[in-house]
Each structure stands twice: as structure tokens, then as C-alpha cells.
Write an enzyme that holds these catalytic residues in place. Structure first.
Site, PDB file in Angstrom:
ATOM      1  N   ASN A   1      -2.311   4.152  -2.869  1.00 11.83           N
ATOM      2  CA  ASN A   1      -1.606   5.083  -1.987  1.00 11.83           C
ATOM      3  C   ASN A   1      -2.467   6.324  -1.755  1.00 11.83           C
ATOM      4  OD1 ASN A   1       0.764   3.618  -1.589  1.00 11.83           O
ATOM      5  ND2 ASN A   1       1.832   4.568  -3.311  1.00 11.83           N
TER       6      ASN A   1
ATOM      7  N   HIS B   1      -2.232  -8.123  -3.295  1.00  8.50           N
ATOM      8  CA  HIS B   1      -1.606  -8.445  -4.577  1.00  8.50           C
ATOM      9  C   HIS B   1      -2.413  -7.774  -5.684  1.00  8.50           C
ATOM     10  CE1 HIS B   1       0.236 -10.376  -7.844  1.00  8.50           C
ATOM     11  NE2 HIS B   1      -0.248 -11.594  -7.746  1.00  8.50           N
TER      12      HIS B   1
ATOM     13  N   HIS C   1       6.415  -0.448   3.022  1.00  5.73           N
ATOM     14  CA  HIS C   1       5.121  -0.420   3.729  1.00  5.73           C
ATOM     15  C   HIS C   1       5.154  -1.322   4.968  1.00  5.73           C
ATOM     16  CE1 HIS C   1       2.815   1.721   0.524  1.00  5.73           C
ATOM     17  NE2 HIS C   1       3.721   1.174  -0.261  1.00  5.73           N
TER      18      HIS C   1
HETATM   19 FE1  HDD Z   1       3.894  -1.579  -3.766  1.00  5.30          FE
HETATM   20  C1  HDD Z   1       3.550  -3.148  -0.785  1.00  5.30           C
HETATM   21  C2  HDD Z   1       1.240   0.476  -2.998  1.00  5.30           C
HETATM   22  C3  HDD Z   1       4.472   0.235  -6.621  1.00  5.30           C
HETATM   23  C4  HDD Z   1       6.203  -3.824  -4.694  1.00  5.30           C
HETATM   24  N1  HDD Z   1       2.654  -1.357  -2.191  1.00  5.30           N
HETATM   25  C5  HDD Z   1       2.662  -2.117  -1.062  1.00  5.30           C
HETATM   26  C6  HDD Z   1       1.611  -1.691  -0.185  1.00  5.30           C
HETATM   27  C7  HDD Z   1       0.969  -0.669  -0.803  1.00  5.30           C
HETATM   28  C8  HDD Z   1       1.623  -0.469  -2.075  1.00  5.30           C
HETATM   29  C9  HDD Z   1      -0.197   0.114  -0.267  1.00  5.30           C
HETATM   30  C10 HDD Z   1       1.332  -2.269   1.186  1.00  5.30           C
HETATM   31  C11 HDD Z   1       0.337  -3.374   1.124  1.00  5.30           C
HETATM   32  C12 HDD Z   1       0.053  -3.881   2.504  1.00  5.30           C
HETATM   33  O1  HDD Z   1      -0.495  -3.101   3.297  1.00  5.30           O
HETATM   34  O2  HDD Z   1       0.388  -5.019   2.775  1.00  5.30           O
HETATM   35  N2  HDD Z   1       3.083   0.076  -4.602  1.00  5.30           N
HETATM   36  C13 HDD Z   1       1.927   0.698  -4.183  1.00  5.30           C
HETATM   37  C14 HDD Z   1       1.531   1.653  -5.188  1.00  5.30           C
HETATM   38  C15 HDD Z   1       2.450   1.597  -6.190  1.00  5.30           C
HETATM   39  C16 HDD Z   1       3.412   0.593  -5.825  1.00  5.30           C
HETATM   40  C17 HDD Z   1       0.299   2.536  -5.092  1.00  5.30           C
HETATM   41  C18 HDD Z   1       2.508   2.359  -7.474  1.00  5.30           C
HETATM   42  C19 HDD Z   1       1.490   2.822  -8.090  1.00  5.30           C
HETATM   43  N3  HDD Z   1       5.129  -1.738  -5.343  1.00  5.30           N
HETATM   44  C20 HDD Z   1       5.203  -0.916  -6.439  1.00  5.30           C
HETATM   45  C21 HDD Z   1       6.143  -1.456  -7.397  1.00  5.30           C
HETATM   46  C22 HDD Z   1       6.614  -2.623  -6.863  1.00  5.30           C
HETATM   47  C23 HDD Z   1       5.977  -2.783  -5.578  1.00  5.30           C
HETATM   48  C24 HDD Z   1       6.466  -0.831  -8.724  1.00  5.30           C
HETATM   49  C25 HDD Z   1       7.612  -3.613  -7.393  1.00  5.30           C
HETATM   50  C26 HDD Z   1       8.081  -3.680  -8.567  1.00  5.30           C
HETATM   51  N4  HDD Z   1       4.777  -3.152  -2.858  1.00  5.30           N
HETATM   52  C27 HDD Z   1       5.667  -3.978  -3.467  1.00  5.30           C
HETATM   53  C28 HDD Z   1       6.025  -5.178  -2.622  1.00  5.30           C
HETATM   54  C29 HDD Z   1       5.151  -4.960  -1.359  1.00  5.30           C
HETATM   55  C30 HDD Z   1       4.456  -3.661  -1.661  1.00  5.30           C
HETATM   56  C31 HDD Z   1       7.461  -5.397  -2.427  1.00  5.30           C
HETATM   57  C32 HDD Z   1       5.850  -5.008  -0.016  1.00  5.30           C
HETATM   58  C33 HDD Z   1       4.990  -5.848   0.860  1.00  5.30           C
HETATM   59  C34 HDD Z   1       4.001  -6.407  -0.001  1.00  5.30           C
HETATM   60  O3  HDD Z   1       4.174  -5.961  -1.275  1.00  5.30           O
HETATM   61  O4  HDD Z   1       3.129  -7.170   0.301  1.00  5.30           O
HETATM   62  O5  HDD Z   1       5.693  -6.342  -3.288  1.00  5.30           O
END
Ligand code: HDD
Length: 718
Positions: free
Chosen positions: A146, A337, A73
Site C-alpha cells: 500500500n 497473492h 481494491h
Molecule cells: Fe489486501 C487486495 C494490499 C491486508 C485480503 N490487498 C489487495 C490489493 C492490495 C492489497 C494492494 C489489490 C491487489 C490488486 O491490485 O489486485 N492488503 C493489502 C495490504 C494489507 C492488506 C498492504 C495489509 C498490510 N488484504 C489484507 C488482509 C486481507 C486481505 C488482512 C484478508 C484477510 N486483499 C485481500 C483480498 C484482495 C486484496 C480480499 C481483494 C482482491 C484480491 O485480494 O485479489 O484477498
């Protein structure tokens, strides 16, 4: 909400805003600077001196300007807004921000693509993030969703594998922001749980027309908890007021080159123009006692609850009405978060959600440089923050006093612990029993049933787009066995789908279905059933050259702008075009954009006004002809007024009947029988002598339908 609450976040941010409009240029330590173009040196041509503290500080700060982009993202755009519930949800949750329809809660929303890096294009085929931070009186609540209601994997431990597979391949870092490559399909074809979400990815949902025209989903089953401690399972949905609409794949690819900021610009400009994006929050509520009434597991994030099974309950409205002042400070530094929850909202044991609750905090520590990221202005709650956490990089607070521990007597026991009945967060109590075990529940085992449901629910044109998308993506896969394995997976979803895809990618079609199609549908899944009817914020290109009929242009501008659309006059060059002699005189017509700067893919519809000379000039202009032909190819509404019809005739748009001279009687436009208007699959023309306002009305109706899929060629290609 009273104004003070709606603007609580805005007011909190104000002291952090620096307008840089007072006093002279200074160093970061406040010393005035009189020369920032020449470093301090020994004589005019001599070496630079270390003692030039301004030079060193300026360059050092520059050297440190970048922070790591989000691991997923990374590319996004954000906006502030407000949320208000329609009525109290006390029955289901004690969350303060859902109690009172008179109260508005400030929000910040960040939309994003997933796979691409920060500088990648907006209109790639991808999932879109839809993350909302509610600044409630009980602390921040982050709904990190999402635009798909399902996810690729069931357990968070697979997330690094999935992301490594979809990201550019590690040896040459290609392709950027695309799933059409070997590693993605290798992984997915070996990971059948991804099949349902991959189906969404191959659908038009993955190329939204606008962030304002896409749905949002919390994905997981969460839990609402009321004051009595009763839990209710909940799925969160955001429904855009303008309906959900998508681009055409070829168009999306062209836009990625013509305007890589397409979705970001659209969001920004809409808010600047006062066309505030609006979404309705809807809930699917499932009583806890109904947990096992479904043929899938509520804890499985690869499954959705069909809306026909549990209808959506609209509970509130969110309006985004303010752009950030500084992209980095706000949109880049905002930290979401999933474990930022407030009393009344709780988790379930969904293993994907449980893992996310670890990952988001962890990632902010590296991304934002330490544990004080919550103090960054965009992240600060509007509620009072009182912790015993101290120090760390970037500490902004001056915590006064001697005690940073609990219990203490030296500070009179402050801060005191909050009582559960005085707003403390109380984790929902659930009895859990069992041996520690690394095993997926059997109730997570059906990986194809809902992919079949999705496929069955698509309109024919959506199915065609899906087939074309699989062919495109798999056509980029260089390993025959990966193509074959994917076709085999598709054959577990639907035999026709598998056969059609196989035929396009040189793989032997499967001889018989792997399983019988269950035949169930969920009409709510089809974009064809998304509400239409409004032309608000649709961009309409009016093509003009010298000699254009100014009255036509004026009528178009008035009628379309009156409906909330954005008409723009395009000509070969900026400035003005001469108007034809006519009732409105010879006033020139102002040109809004030069055609060379604004491709047809950047508009929702195209119109050719009359004026013999103008139409002839446009007909001689290759780019004008291409404009109309390309819009036609992408299913966009097209209209011609007066002599403008001659340009359409010259283009010989396949399968389109145009209004003919003197053929006014009995035509079939919007104004009823005999109105002299022909609307042939979104190509709107009027017979000679027909009032242009009738043609424009029919054109507006065609625009409100979004696209006319019965003539788009992405479809016939499949
Ligand atoms: Fe995630 C970012 C949505 C599964 C780990 N995720 C991130 C963002 C969105 C989502 C919208 C961007 C937030 C922003 O604008 O800063 N992610 C989802 C959805 C998931 C999902 C809807 C499943 C239902 N994500 C998911 C899993 C993991 C992560 C299973 C880790 C095990 N996601 C992250 C992250 C991020 C992230 C690495 C990258 C930047 C951040 O968090 O702040 O922690």
C-alpha cells in the site's frame, strides 16, 4: 538486463494478443457472419427464431461479461515495466532477481483505491494499493503493498469486520468510496489498534497527486534468506523519483467530479508520453538477532520502523514503461497473492500476513472463476511451469502424458522434485513452541505511541490538514457517542489534536491529556520533507483570449516544456485565439483546451500571459477569474507576465504583494537581488520592463515546490 529478459513477458503475451484485423466477423466458433444487426425472424415483423445461433451466442456472451469486482481494491489501474537491482544482494538473499545488476526483471504493477467500487472516483480519501508482480526466472514474486507503511488491524481475522465497516453501509449502500460515515468511525473508535493508520488516512497521504508521486510499502516485516540459510528481517519501500506529493482535500473532491479518472489518466498519459513513472526500491534490514531491540513488535503491522532508526538502503529501480492493451484482460484479471514468493524471500509470523497468505488465493478462485487463473496471460510466469495439477474450469494447457502424480515410474519419475541447492523453495526454519491459544501478544498493546510519532512529525500545514480531515469525517458521523469516543482516542495520541478536533465537531474538548505526548519525531514521515526541485510532468494552464501576447505564450511553452512540464493554452473556446500585434507578428495562438472542459483543479499551476485585450477579456470572464482564484486557494503556483498582472490585481489575492510598475529594483525573485521579480508565496510577477524569461524561471521554481501551503485555505479553516 539483456533485452531478451526485459521483454520476456512482452514476448510471452504476444501470441495472446488479437488485433482483430484479419478476416471477416465470425462467431466464437469461427463461422463467418454477414449480419449482426438483424436477428433471424419469420417475415419482417415476425418472432425471432431460436435457431439464430449468432444472436444467441452474442447475447449470451454479453450476459456473462461481468465478473465479481475485487472485494477490496476494486478500482485500479496497471502498467508493465521493468526492475533492475543496483548491485547484488547475495549477502542477504538468494532471490535470483536481486543478484545481478545487469539483469532486468519484467513487472506488472496495479495501483488502486481500497473502499470504492470499480466505477468510483480516483481522488477519494483512501489508502492506495501498490501491488507489484515480478516475473522472475524463479517464478512470480508478488509484493502486495500500500502507500501507507502500516495497516488498520493486527490480525487478519479482523479484516472482514474492518472492510464491512468502511464499505458503504449495507442498508442503503452509501456512501460510496468514503470513510466519512458512522460504521467506519464506530468500528475505529472501538478498535484502538486502528488509530495509527487512521492518522495516515486523515493526512494528505490519502489523497496523492498521482500514482507516480506516492510511496509504496510492503507493510509487513518479511524475511530475506541467503544461500547459507541466514534470515534477515526486511521492510520493503518504493520511493518515487518525482517525490511524494498530495492534493488538497477540497481539490480532491472537485476532481472526483471533474475527472473521476484523474490518477488513472495521469498514469496512462504519462506512459504514453514517455514520462515513465519511476520508483526506487529501498530496504530496511534488521538482523534476526535484533528482533527485540525495538519498543514495538516487528510482527505488528500497525507499526513502522522509523527511517531514522533503520535507514533506507536503496537497492534497485523500477520503471513503468508500457500500458496494457486491454483493461479487463490484464488489469482486471491480474491476480496478486502474498504467498507468491521466490526462493530467498520468506514470511514472518505477522498474524496479518499469515491470514493474507490464505485470503488472496481464495479470492482469485471466486473472482476469476476457478483454479486455473495463473494461466491467464497477465498472470503466467515467464519461468517454466510444471505441475501435476490438472483440469478445472478454464483449463488452457494440454498436458500431454499419462501421469499427473508423484511418484511415478511410467513417466520416468517426471517431473522430478527440485533439489534445494538447485533452486527449490526452502521454507526458512524457525523453532516454534507453545500452546494453541487465541490471544494477542502483549508486545502488540501500544496502539497510540506511533500515532503520536506521526502527529509530532507533521509540518504545521500538515497538522492543519489532519485536523480539518477529522472534522470533515466526524462531521458526517450522526452518533454523538461515536464522535466522543473518537475524540477520547485522539486524546491518547495528542491533547492539542483532540481539542482542535473536538472544537470543530461539537464535542466537549477533553480537559486534560489522557497520556503525556512522548515528544518523539520522525522527520521522514512528513511530506514537507519529500524531495522537490523538478517540474517534470507538471501540468500548467496558460490562460488566453483574443489579443494574447504570443511571445509570452511561446516563451512559457518553451521554458516549461524544456523542463519536462506540460504547458497547455486554455481559452473560452477550442481552436485559436488572435495574438496581439508584436515582435512575433500576428500569428494566432493554438488553443489546447477549452476552459469549460478542463477545470483549474486538473492543473498544477496557472499563468496569465500579457496582452491588454486578452487580459481584459479574461478579467470579464467569470470562469477565468475563478480559475486563478481556485488555484490560489489550493496553494498552486500562479504567474502573470506583462499585463497579466492586472488580472491578479483585480482578484485582490489576499496577502499577496505583486510586482508594481517601475518597482523592478530590489525585488526578490529567483534571479537574485534586483531582478525585478516578486515571488510572494508562489505568486510570481515581474515589474514592468523585466525580462519575461526571469519571471518564467521564478515561476518554474515555484512549480517545483509543488504547493505553497502558507496560503491554502483548507489550513486556515482548521
Ligand atoms: Fe489486501 C487486495 C494490499 C491486508 C485480503 N490487498 C489487495 C490489493 C492490495 C492489497 C494492494 C489489490 C491487489 C490488486 O491490485 O489486485 N492488503 C493489502 C495490504 C494489507 C492488506 C498492504 C495489509 C498490510 N488484504 C489484507 C488482509 C486481507 C486481505 C488482512 C484478508 C484477510 N486483499 C485481500 C483480498 C484482495 C486484496 C480480499 C481483494 C482482491 C484480491 O485480494 O485479489 O484477498
Amino acid at each position: 538486463m539483456p533485452d531478451d529478459e526485459a521483454s520476456a513477458k512482452r514476448e510471452q503475451l504476444e501470441p495472446s494478443r488479437d488485433h482483430q484485423d484479419e478476416g471477416p466477423l465470425t462467431t466464437a466458433s469461427g463461422t463467418p457472419v454477414d449480419d449482426t444487426d438483424n436477428s433471424l425472424r419469420v417475415s419482417e415483423r415476425g418472432p425471432t427464431l431460436l435457431e439464430d445461433f449468432h444472436f444467441r451466442e452474442k447475447v449470451t456472451h454479453f450476459d456473462h461479461e461481468r465478473i465479481p469486482e475485487r472485494v477490496v481494491h476494486a478500482r485500479g489501474a496497471g502498467a508493465y515495466g521493468r526492475f533492475r537491482p543496483y548491485e547484488s544482494l547475495t549477502e542477504y538473499t538468494k532471490a535470483d532477481f536481486l543478484q545481478d545488476p545487469a539483469r532486468e526483471t519484467p513487472v506488472f504493477v496495479r495501483f488502486s483505491t481500497v473502499a470504492g467500487s470499480r466505477g468510483s472516483a480516483d481522488t477519494v480519501r483512501d489508502v492506495r494499493g501498490f501491488a507489484t508482480k515480478f516475473y522472475t526466472r524463479e517464478g512470480n514474486y508478488d509484493l502486495v503493498g500500500n502507500n501507507f507503511p502500516v495497516f488498520f488491524i493486527q490480525d487478519a481475522v479482523k479484516f472482514p469486520d474492518f472492510v464491512h465497516a468502511v464499505k458503504p453501509e449495507p442498508h442503503h449502500e452509501m456512501p460510496q468510496a468514503a470513510s466519512a460515515h458512522d460504521t467506519f468511525w464506530d468500528f475505529c473508535s472501538l478498535q484502538p489498534e486502528s488509530m495509527h493508520t487512521v492518522m495516515w488516512l486523515m493526512s494528505d497521504r490519502a489523497i496523492p497527486r498521482s500514482y507516480r508521486m506516492m510511496q509504496g510499502f510492503g507493510v509487513h516485516t518479511f524475511r530475506l534468506v541467503n544461500a547459507a540459510g541466514r534470515g534477515t528481517f526486511v521492510k520493503f519501500h518504493w520511493r518515487p523519483t518525482l517525490g511524494a506529493h498530495s492534493l488538497v482535500w477540497e481539490e480532491a473532491q472537485a476532481i472526483a467530479g471533474k475527472d473521476p479518472d484523474f490518477n488513472r489518466r495521469d498514469l496512462w498519459e504519462s506512459i504514453e508520453q514517455g514520462d515513465f513513472p519511476e520508483y526506487e526500491l529501498c530496504l530496511q534490514l534488521v538482523p534476526e538477532e535484533d528482533e527485540f531491540r525495538f519498543d514495538f513488535d516487528l510482527l505488528d503491522a500497525t507499526k513502522l520502523i522509523p527511517e531514522e532508526t533503520v535507514p533506507l538502503l536503496p537497492v534497485g529501480r523500477m520503471i513503468l514503461d508500457r500500458n496494457p492493451d486491454n483493461f479487463f484482460a490484464e488489469t482486471e484479471q491480474v491476480a496478486f497473492h502474498t504467498a507468491h514468493v521466490v526462493p530467498g524471500i520468506d514470511f514472518t509470523n505477522d498474524p496479518l500476513l499469515q491470514g493474507r497468505n490464505f485470503s488472496y488465493l481464495d479470492t482469485q478462485l471466486i473472482r476469476l472463476g476457478g483454479p486455473n487463473f495463473q494461466q491467464i496471460p497477465v498472470n503466467r510466469p515467464v519461468s517454466t511451469v510444471t505441475t501435476t495439477q490438472r483440469d478445472g474450469y478454464g483449463q488452457q494447457r494440454i498436458d500431454v502424458g499419462r501421469t499427473s502424480y508423484t511418484p511415478n515410474s511410467l513417466s520416468g519419475g517426471c517431473p522430478a522434485l527440485a533439489a534445494p541447492d538447485a533452486g527449490a523453495y526452502a521454507h526458512h526454519q524457525e523453532r516454534v513452541d507453545g500452546a494453541t491459544i487465541k490471544k494477542r501478544s502483549d508486545s502488540f498493546a501500544d496502539h497510540h505511541g506511533q500515532a503520536t510519532l506521526f502527529w509530532n512529525s507533521m509540518a504545521d500545514w500538515e497538522k492543519d490538514h489532519i485536523v480539518a480531515a477529522y472534522r470533515f469525517e466526524l462531521g458526517k458521523v450522526t452518533f454523538a457517542e461515536v464522535r466522543e469516543r473518537t475524540v477520547d482516542q485522539l486524546n491518547h495520541i495528542d491533547h492539542t489534536l483532540a481539542t482542535r478536533v473536538a472544537e470543530g465537531i461539537g464535542v466537549p474538548p477533553p480537559k486534560e491529556p489522557a497520556v503525556a505526548n512522548h515528544g518523539r519525531t520522525s522527520p521522514a514521515l512528513s511530506l514537507a520533507n519529500s524531495p522537490t526541485g523538478s517540474i517534470a510532468t507538471r501540468r500548467v494552464a496558460i490562460l488566453a483570449a483574443d489579443g494574447v501576447d504570443a511571445a509570452h505564450v511561446e516563451a512559457l511553452r518553451d521554458a516549461l516544456a524544456g523542463g519536462g512540464a506540460i504547458p497547455e493554452v486554455l481559452a473560452a473556446r477550442d481552436g485559436e485565439v488572435r495574438s496581439a500585434e508584436g515582435p512575433s507578428g500576428t500569428e494566432p495562438v493554438t488553443v489546447d483546451r477549452a476552459m469549460s472542459t478542463m477545470a483549474s483543479v486538473l492543473y498544477d499551476a496557472v499563468c496569465v500571459p500579457g496582452g491588454v485585450e486578452s487580459v481584459r477579456a479574461l478579467g470579464d470572464d467569470g470562469s477565468a477569474r475563478h480559475y486563478v482564484a481556485e488555484a490560489f486557494k489550493h496553494g498552486k503556483p500562479i504567474a502573470a507576465l506583462g499585463e497579466g498582472v492586472e488580472l491578479l490585481r483585480a482578484l485582490a489575492l489576499p496577502g499577496v504583494r505583486l510586482a508594481t510598475e517601475g518597482a523592478g529594483e530590489g525585488e526578490d525573485g529567483d534571479g537574485g537581488p534586483g531582478d525585478g521579480v516578486v515571488d510572494e508565496r508562489g505568486v510570481v510577477t515581474g515589474a514592468e520592463g523585466v525580462d519575461v524569461s526571469t519571471v518564467i524561471t521564478a515561476f518554474a521554481d515555484a512549480i517545483a515546490c509543488h504547493r505553497h501551503w502558507d496560503r491554502d485555505t483548507d489550513r486556515t479553516a482548521a
